[in-house]
Structure formats: structure tokens, C-alpha cells
Write an enzyme that holds these catalytic residues in place. Structure first.
Site, PDB file in Angstrom:
ATOM      1  N   ARG A  60      -1.736  -5.343  54.864  1.00 40.59           N
ATOM      2  CA  ARG A  60      -2.304  -4.127  54.314  1.00 40.59           C
ATOM      3  C   ARG A  60      -2.826  -4.314  52.884  1.00 40.59           C
ATOM      4  O   ARG A  60      -3.966  -4.002  52.577  1.00 40.59           O
ATOM      5  CB  ARG A  60      -1.222  -3.051  54.342  1.00 40.59           C
ATOM      6  CG  ARG A  60      -1.644  -1.650  54.151  1.00 40.59           C
ATOM      7  CD  ARG A  60      -0.399  -0.790  54.306  1.00 40.59           C
ATOM      8  NE  ARG A  60       0.568  -1.494  55.161  1.00 40.59           N
ATOM      9  CZ  ARG A  60       0.697  -1.283  56.461  1.00 40.59           C
ATOM     10  NH1 ARG A  60       0.001  -0.345  57.038  1.00 40.59           N
ATOM     11  NH2 ARG A  60       1.560  -1.986  57.163  1.00 40.59           N
ATOM     12  N   THR A  61      -1.953  -4.815  52.014  1.00 35.60           N
ATOM     13  CA  THR A  61      -2.325  -4.891  50.596  1.00 35.60           C
ATOM     14  C   THR A  61      -3.483  -5.867  50.392  1.00 35.60           C
ATOM     15  O   THR A  61      -4.426  -5.583  49.640  1.00 35.60           O
ATOM     16  CB  THR A  61      -1.110  -5.331  49.761  1.00 35.60           C
ATOM     17  OG1 THR A  61      -0.060  -4.388  49.977  1.00 35.60           O
ATOM     18  CG2 THR A  61      -1.452  -5.379  48.291  1.00 35.60           C
ATOM     19  N   LYS A  88       1.789 -27.941  48.893  1.00 33.88           N
ATOM     20  CA  LYS A  88       1.843 -29.345  48.468  1.00 33.88           C
ATOM     21  C   LYS A  88       2.699 -29.506  47.219  1.00 33.88           C
ATOM     22  O   LYS A  88       2.718 -30.567  46.608  1.00 33.88           O
ATOM     23  CB  LYS A  88       0.423 -29.864  48.215  1.00 33.88           C
ATOM     24  CG  LYS A  88      -0.448 -29.830  49.463  1.00 33.88           C
ATOM     25  CD  LYS A  88      -1.874 -30.244  49.154  1.00 33.88           C
ATOM     26  CE  LYS A  88      -2.778 -30.039  50.367  1.00 33.88           C
ATOM     27  NZ  LYS A  88      -4.195 -30.093  50.004  1.00 33.88           N
ATOM     28  N   ARG A 110       0.096 -11.705  44.814  1.00 33.47           N
ATOM     29  CA  ARG A 110       1.354 -11.331  45.485  1.00 33.47           C
ATOM     30  C   ARG A 110       2.235 -12.561  45.448  1.00 33.47           C
ATOM     31  O   ARG A 110       1.776 -13.667  45.761  1.00 33.47           O
ATOM     32  CB  ARG A 110       1.033 -10.927  46.925  1.00 33.47           C
ATOM     33  CG  ARG A 110       2.190 -10.976  47.922  1.00 33.47           C
ATOM     34  CD  ARG A 110       3.191  -9.862  47.775  1.00 33.47           C
ATOM     35  NE  ARG A 110       2.641  -8.529  47.861  1.00 33.47           N
ATOM     36  CZ  ARG A 110       2.573  -7.792  48.971  1.00 33.47           C
ATOM     37  NH1 ARG A 110       2.995  -8.288  50.104  1.00 33.47           N
ATOM     38  NH2 ARG A 110       2.085  -6.577  48.952  1.00 33.47           N
ATOM     39  N   HIS A 138       5.199  -3.098  42.336  1.00 30.71           N
ATOM     40  CA  HIS A 138       4.004  -3.135  43.174  1.00 30.71           C
ATOM     41  C   HIS A 138       3.160  -1.955  42.680  1.00 30.71           C
ATOM     42  O   HIS A 138       3.117  -0.904  43.313  1.00 30.71           O
ATOM     43  CB  HIS A 138       4.409  -2.975  44.647  1.00 30.71           C
ATOM     44  CG  HIS A 138       3.295  -3.220  45.624  1.00 30.71           C
ATOM     45  ND1 HIS A 138       1.977  -3.423  45.254  1.00 30.71           N
ATOM     46  CD2 HIS A 138       3.309  -3.289  46.974  1.00 30.71           C
ATOM     47  CE1 HIS A 138       1.239  -3.595  46.339  1.00 30.71           C
ATOM     48  NE2 HIS A 138       2.022  -3.523  47.394  1.00 30.71           N
TER      49      HIS A 138
END
Lengths: 320, 436
Positions: A60-61, A88, A110, A138
Site C-alpha cells: 500500500r505505502t 549483498k 521504509r 509512519h
């Protein structure tokens, strides 16, 4: 001017003023309409380059940010944690330096670690927008929740209860700060195992039983219960959670008033919320999603230096 | 070796109940004479200690020197040199190296590396359990025979109550303390800082005070049961101080240490996700700091130890969750203690010397911590009034991970003397290549 006002980055709502928050919500209003057009694109961020850096799974975000960016005509690149240099073994500081070296304008990030957005923001010149850092904040979710409430009633004086796993929730923290700053009364409700120590000292009421929360509240913001909480021993089972804390139709029918029902998604139907409630007349869960795009457009616009009073005219006519 | 005469300082030696202006003469590596107007023997070097405190060299029961295994962040030589710069003449090296110091050969390696370095004395601490795995007791007899002065599984707690009981009992034969890092890992697992309002705001998983307190309670019960000597490392909670106080009043053989960062800082230092404020046990709250200071003042907390824990700068340049626990402390301990405890009215200077030298030497039965005639010629001379600003670039330690960078502190080490030889002088600078 506005950029100076919000600062370089949007890391959280805790350190914003009520005026800053109102400014973002006000700027989001005219942007709502862009998504209703046939051709959903305006040239506000033309020439700006934005990297969406998602170290944690998000549907969603990530999509909401991407639509907001594209509808404002920014050039965007998406980086996920799989298939990137992160797997990596690259450190966040090296990732940051490499982004900087590519002269990008903004980063939307995020990350699973609390504080990661601030860490990045302190090390690069580009604007950083926190799309969720660990259990910290958030902010754009907090803002879209505020906008969704404000669409229906004045925030000041509204009683909002956040129900569920507040301990692990960045959504809860951003909501608490934003709501308190705009004058709402805020409560949390959940098993004590999922409420952080000292939460009451932030200025919120604590309810131990969801029935009490429902009796008190005008708005319920129902949080997702992550299935790993059972393994970690915070709650015994999803069945018991639903039995004790589930937001069910039967419980809501006993409420003295109609409650607005919000959920940041993704929902676990039959765990924290009853499908009849999620699909019912008082749920605004999809309106939250719609508002998410407008709020993110507003944040992008303001951090890019857009003037709030020009937001309406900046949209201009649809591109042809 | 030429004799050394330290002239005109305020000599504080709690073990000899001495606190007056005097001269201290060191010859043949030992304290030869302490008195007013001691004549300088032929060829003696004379240090003018006017305005300074002359005290037995400090003793640190808790350092991590990282050798063997992580010589990139510290070696026995650089750690011992950092100790000398901080006024420490004896330090006790924790066994959580790679490989673990759990056998006599490993102990012997530390002893020989320290002798080669030739600055502060380094006493190894052996592991309680083989590999610090918490299963089988290490060979305390062989560890002690090779030079170990205590045993500890530091870095982690002594894993079970049964292991702690047997370690305390078995250590009685050798007269050594069992040092425990008190942490119930089922309560602290995944935690990054103290559990409280600050961790709630920052969204970081907290380590509750009870993670320390339940193991302190366990250890005190077992020390009482066995008659063994338990030494509690880096106490951080008000609860630990209170339990130690009552246990001591019952005659339990317990001693306890506190670090400078725990009596100087609170969890507020973690705001902004500063990884230099990340240590284990974590920085607690003002009430804990006050209790720790009270404990130091009334002797419940016996001594100050640094828990010097060097880390590479890359390791601290990370997300808070991912950064390692620990800070360096040898070169800031005196300054922080002078500023917070002496200027702060918690301890007078003789009590400070007792907590930094006399008492820790007693706890580990080291030939140190006194200026009595015939004692080892280990001396620190420091100016209690001189102010300085902490600049990590000037550390002798290979690592720079301090929460005190930029802090203005009182108390400058003028000379550190080990075995009658000057091993540090104020103004000495580390070799440029040591910087990182």
C-alpha cells in the site's frame, strides 16, 4: 519558504507543530482532485528525481507514494531490499552515499530499524521522507488518518482510540502525536503485553477492555495484529485475541454513538476486526487509502519547496 | 632504573589512612619512602607535583582489550597505553575475546603480551565456563596458576543458577571472585536501550530494569548459600543497589562496581538514536543515577570500573538496532568521576581514590592500590582543578566510541607511574597512525 518551514525532511510527527500539520492537510485538499481526473498528471515535480527505498515489504505505502510522485510528474526509481545491494551486505551509510552521488532530489524510505530515516537524513542533502521506520513513526500514515477524520468532523475534541498492538506500531506513534497536537483526545486499548511502558505519560488514556474503549470513543483506529506476536508469546492465539479484543459488530452495537472505523491495513479479518465492521457503513478504510495519495502529494510538494498558497494553481490544467 | 621523587603533592592513600602534603620516593620499582622533605637520591628524576593529587595508581576491574581476535579495534598494548593515559596502572581484561580466555595458554598469552607492552599492568580474568557457553566449568586452578585474578562470563551472564552456584563454590579453593554480568536474557532479548518513556518515544525495544535485578537477586542468594564471593559488574539499577545494600548488611560476600557512564548519563542520551549511548546494561533514568551515586557514597557500590569496550567506527555508524553495545572509558573515567562525583558533592577526593584504586585492588587481591612502604611503585599524579575537553582524536585507545566527546571535564592526569617508571606524561600524544 514552506520548505524552510517543514525543514528538509519529514521524519515523524512528534517534532512538527500543529500549524505544520494543518499546513500539510490543507495543501492535501486541492491535490485530492487530481486523482479524480481522467488524466491524473500535473507538472508540479517535473524534473525532480525520487528514489523509493523499501527495505521492508510494503504494498500500500509503496504504491501510494509512487502514484503521488508520478501524478506530480517526478521521475522515480524503486529499490527493494531483495535484488539490491542491501542483500549483498551494503551498510545503510554506504547506500546513502551512493544515492547522494547520483544527485537525487528526494528519498522515500521504509526500513525495519527505528531511527533509520533520521540516520539517512543526517547523512545526505536530499529530502528524506520516512515511509515507516521500525516501531518509531509512519508520518504520512498519521497524516492521512488525520485527513480522513477531518473530512468528517473537527479533529479537536474528537475521541480517538487506537486498538491493538501499540507496542510494535509506528502507525500508533504517529497517530498519537498528530492527534494530540490537533486537540483530539487519544486513548489506546490492548493487552498490556502489547502496550509500551509509560504510554500514559504521553498524554493518552489506557483502556484494558475493548468494550470500555468502544463506549468512550468517537473513532476507533484498529491496528493489525502481526502473526509473529503469537510466537513471541505476547498473546496466546488469534482466536482468543478476537474473542477478547476483536472489534465486532456485537460490541459496536452496544456503543452509545456511531463510531468511525479506521484501519491502516492490511487487515486480518476475523482477528482484530470483524468483516461486518470492516465492510460496514461506518468504515472509512478505503477513504484512508484514497487520502494517502493526496497527503503524500502534499508532502512531496512542500518538501520540494512548493508554496502552500500556490498549491491550487500549481496543479494547473490537466496535462494533455 | 633511576629513582623517582614525586615532590610536594597532596598524597592520598586510603589504605595507609594518609592525606597530607608529602614527597613520595620510588626506588627499585617500589615505594621507598613517603614523608615530608624526602631528599632526592643521586640521579633521581624529580616530578613537581605541587597542586596535584598523588595517589596509588587506579585499578580497573573491567576492561575489554579485544586481543586476541579484534586487534583492529584494540590490542593489549594500545589498551594498556590508554589505561596509563587515564591514570590506571592495573587493569583486568575480560575473557570474551576470540578465542575465549578459558584455558591456561590463553591466560599466559595475555600476560606475555602485557609484559611486552610495558605500560599499565594487565591481569587476565578467566572464563567461568568453557567457551563462555554456560555449560562446563573452566579449569579455575589452571587459569589462576597462569595469572588469572578472577573468573567471569562477562558479555553475557553466568547462564544458569546451578552454574553460578558451582562457580562460587569452586572458586572458594582459589580465593577469587566470580564476576557476573547480571542480565536475564529472556527479558532483555532484542532490547537496544532502557525500557522507559524514551524507548517508547523512539520505538526501540527496551531492556527492563528487572532483567538486571532478577539475576542480582539470584546471585545474592547463591553467594549467601555458598559463602562465595560474587562481584557484580556494571550495576545500573536502583534495585540492584538496594539489594546489594541489604545483602551486605546480612554479611553476604558481595562487591559491586559502577561505570562512569552509568553514574553520569541517563537514557535521554539515546535521543536522536546516538549509538554512542548504546551500552549493556543500558543507561537508565535519573532515579537510578541517584541511587548509584548514593551507593558509591555509602560504600554499597565498592568501586568504579570502566567496562572499556572498544568498537570500530563502522560498527557504531549504523542503525541503532544494529550497532554493538559498549563505549570506551579508560581515558575519560577520572574526568567524569571528578566532574560528576567530586565536583558534584558525592565523594571527596580520598573517597574517590578509594573507589578507583584501594577498593578494586582489594576485591581482586592485586598487589596494588596502596602507597605503603614496600608496595609496588604504581602511582598516579593528577591535577584535580585542571579542565579539559574530551577529544576522541587524542585517545591512545584505537577506538573512539565515547558518549563524552566534546564534554568539558575536570581532572587531568600529569604522570602515571608503573613499577617506578613513568609510563605516561600529560601532553604525550598517540602516534598519528593509531588514529582512526
Amino acid at each position: 519558504m514552506s520548505a524552510a518551514r517543514l525543514g528538509k525532511d519529514l521524519l515523524g510527527l512528534e517534532h512538527l507543530t500543529a500549524d505544520d500539520i494543518r499546513l500539510i492537510l490543507d495543501v492535501a485538499e486541492p491535490f485530492k482532485e487530481i486523482s479524480e481526473r481522467a488524466i491524473k498528471k500535473v507538472p508540479v515535480l517535473r524534473g525532480k528525481t525520487i528514489v523509493n527505498l523499501f527495505f521492508e515489504a510494503s504494498t500500500r505505502t509503496r504504491i501510494s507514494f509512487e502514484f503521488a510522485e508520478k501524478r506530480l510528474s517526478a521521475d522515480t526509481v524503486n529499490v527493494g531490499s531483495t535484488g539490491s545491494s542491501v542483500v549483498k551486505g551494503e551498510t545503510l551509510v554506504d547506500t546513502a552515499r551512493n544515492l547522494e552521488a547520483m544527485r537525487i532530489d528526494m528519498v522515500v524510505m521504509r526500513h525495519p530499524s527505528s531511527g533509520a530515516a533520521q540516520f539517512l537524513a543526517q547523512r545526505i542533502e536530499s529530502n528524506v521522507i520516512n515511509a515507516g521506520d521500525g516501531k518509531h513513526e509512519h508520518p504520512t500514515q498519521g497524516l492521512l488518518d488525520l485527513l480522513t477524520i477531518r473530512d468528517r468532523r473537527p479533529i479537536a475534541g474528537t475521541k480517538v482510540c487506537i486498538v491493538g498492538d501499540v507496542l510494535h506500531s509506528r502507525v500508533a506513534r504517529s497517530n498519537i502525536w498528530g492527534l494530540l497536537k490537533l486537540g483530539a483526545e487519544v486513548a489506546v486499548c490492548g493487552p498490556q503485553t502489547l502496550l509500551p511502558l509509560g504510554i500514559g505519560e504521553l498524554g493518552v488514556t489506557v483502556f484494558r477492555r475493548v468494550e470500555e474503549a468502544i463506549e468512550w470513543a468517537d473513532v476507533l483506529n484498529v491496528l493489525r495484529l502481526q502473526l509473529e506476536r503469537m510466537q513471541a508469546g505476547y498473546v496466546p492465539s488469534t482466536r482468543e485475541y478476537y474473542r477478547v479484543f476483536g472489534v465486532t459488530l456485537e460490541r459496536l452495537e452496544k456503543a452509545p454513538r456511531d463510531l468511525l472505523i479506521m484501519h491502516p491495513g492490511p487487515m486480518n479479518r476475523g482477528v482484530e476486526i470483524d468483516s461486518r465492521v470492516a465492510d460496514g457503513p461506518h468504515a472509512v478504510i478505503l477513504d484512508q487509502v484514497t487520502n494517502g495519495v493526496a497527503v503524500r502529494m502534499a508532502v512531496l510538494y512542500l518538501l520540494a519547496g512548493g508554496r502552500p498558497e500556490l498549491a491550487e494553481s500549481a496543479k494547473g490544467a490537466p496535462e494533455r | 632504573m633511576k629513582p623517582l621523587l614525586i615532590r610536594g603533592g597532596r598524597v592520598i592513600d586510603p589504605a595507609s589512612r594518609l592525606d597530607r602534603t608529602a614527597d613520595v620516593l620510588l626506588a627499585d620499582g617500589k615505594v621507598a619512602e613517603v614523608g615530608a622533605r624526602v631528599a632526592a637520591p643521586d640521579g633521581a628524576e624529580v616530578l613537581d607535583a605541587k597542586g596535584c593529587i598523588v595517589a596509588p595508581g587506579f585499578v580497573d576491574l573491567h576492561v575489554h582489550l579485544r586481543e586476541p581476535g579484534r586487534e583492529d579495534v584494540e590490542t593489549i598494548a594500545t589498551g594498556a597505553r590508554a589505561a596509563a593515559a587515564g591514570g590506571f596502572t592495573s587493569v583486568c581484561a575480560m575473557p570474551n575475546t576470540d578465542p575465549v580466555t578459558d584455558n591456561q595458554a590463553a591466560v599466559g598469552f595475555i600476560v606475555s603480551q602485557a609484559r611486552r607492552a610495558g605500560t599499565a599492568r594487565v591481569y587476565p580474568i578467566g572464563a567461568v565456563s568453557l567457551g563462555q557457553r554456560g555449560e562446563q566449568l573452566a579449569e579455575f586452578g589452571e587459569l589462576v596458576g597462569a595469572g588469572a585474578v578472577a573468573v567471569s562470563d562477562d558479555g553475557r551472564p553466568v547462564a544458569t543458577a546451578h552454574l553460578m552456584r558451582t562457580a562460587l563454590e569452586y572458586a572458594l579453593t582459589f580465593g577469587i571472585p566470580v564476576i557476573d554480568h547480571c542480565e536475564d536474557v529472556s527479558l532483555s532479548s532484542g532490547g537496544a536501550m532502557h525500557e522507559g518513556l524514551v524507548s517508547t518515544r523512539l520505538g526501540l525495544k527496551g531492556i527492563p530494569r528487572s532483567a538486571e535485578d532478577v539475576i542480582v537477586a539470584r546471585d545474592l542468594q547463591l553467594a549467601e548459600l555458598t559463602g562465595g564471593h560474587v562481584h557484580l559488574a556494571h550495576c545500573s539499577t536502583a534495585g540492584a543497589v538496594a539489594m546489594v545494600r541489604t545483602a551486605k548488611s546480612r554479611g553476604v560476600r558481595v562487591t559491586a562496581e559502577v561505570t562512569p557512564h552509568h553514574f553520569a548519563l541517563t537514557d535521554a542520551a539515546c535521543a536522536g538514536y546516538d549509538t554512542h549511548a548504546k551500552m549493556n546494561p543500558p543507561l537508565r533514568e535519573a532515579a537510578d543515577v541517584a541511587a548509584l551515586r548514593d551507593g558509591l557514597a555509602d560504600g554499597t557500590i565498592d568501586c568504579i570500573a570502566t567496562d572499556h569496550a572498544p568498537h570500530h567506527y563502522d560498527a557504531k555508524e549504523q542503525e541503532f538496532d544494529n550497532a554493538p553495545f559498549g563505549v570506551v572509558g579508560l581515558e575519560t573515567a577520572l574526568g567524569v568521576a571528578m566532574t560528576e562525583l567530586v565536583e558534584g558533592g558525592v565523594l571527596d577526593l580520598p573517597a574517590l581514590v578509594h573507589r578507583l584504586a584501594t577498593r578494586p585492588a582489594e576485591i581482586a587481591h592485586l598487589p596494588a592500590g596502596t602507597l605503603a612502604k614496600g608496595a609496588a611503585g604504581d602511582v598516579v599524579v593528577f591535577d584535580p582543578a585542571a579542565a579539559w575537553t574530551v577529544d576522541p582524536a587524542r585517545f591512545f585507545s584505537k577506538s573512539r566510541n565515547t558518549p563524552f566527546a566534546g564534554r568539558k571535564l575536570k581532572g587531568v592526569v600529569r604522570w602515571t607511574v608503573v613499577g617506578g617508571a613513568v609510563v605516561h606524561r600529560a601532553g604525550d600524544a598517540p602516534a598519528a597512525s593509531a588514529g582512526r
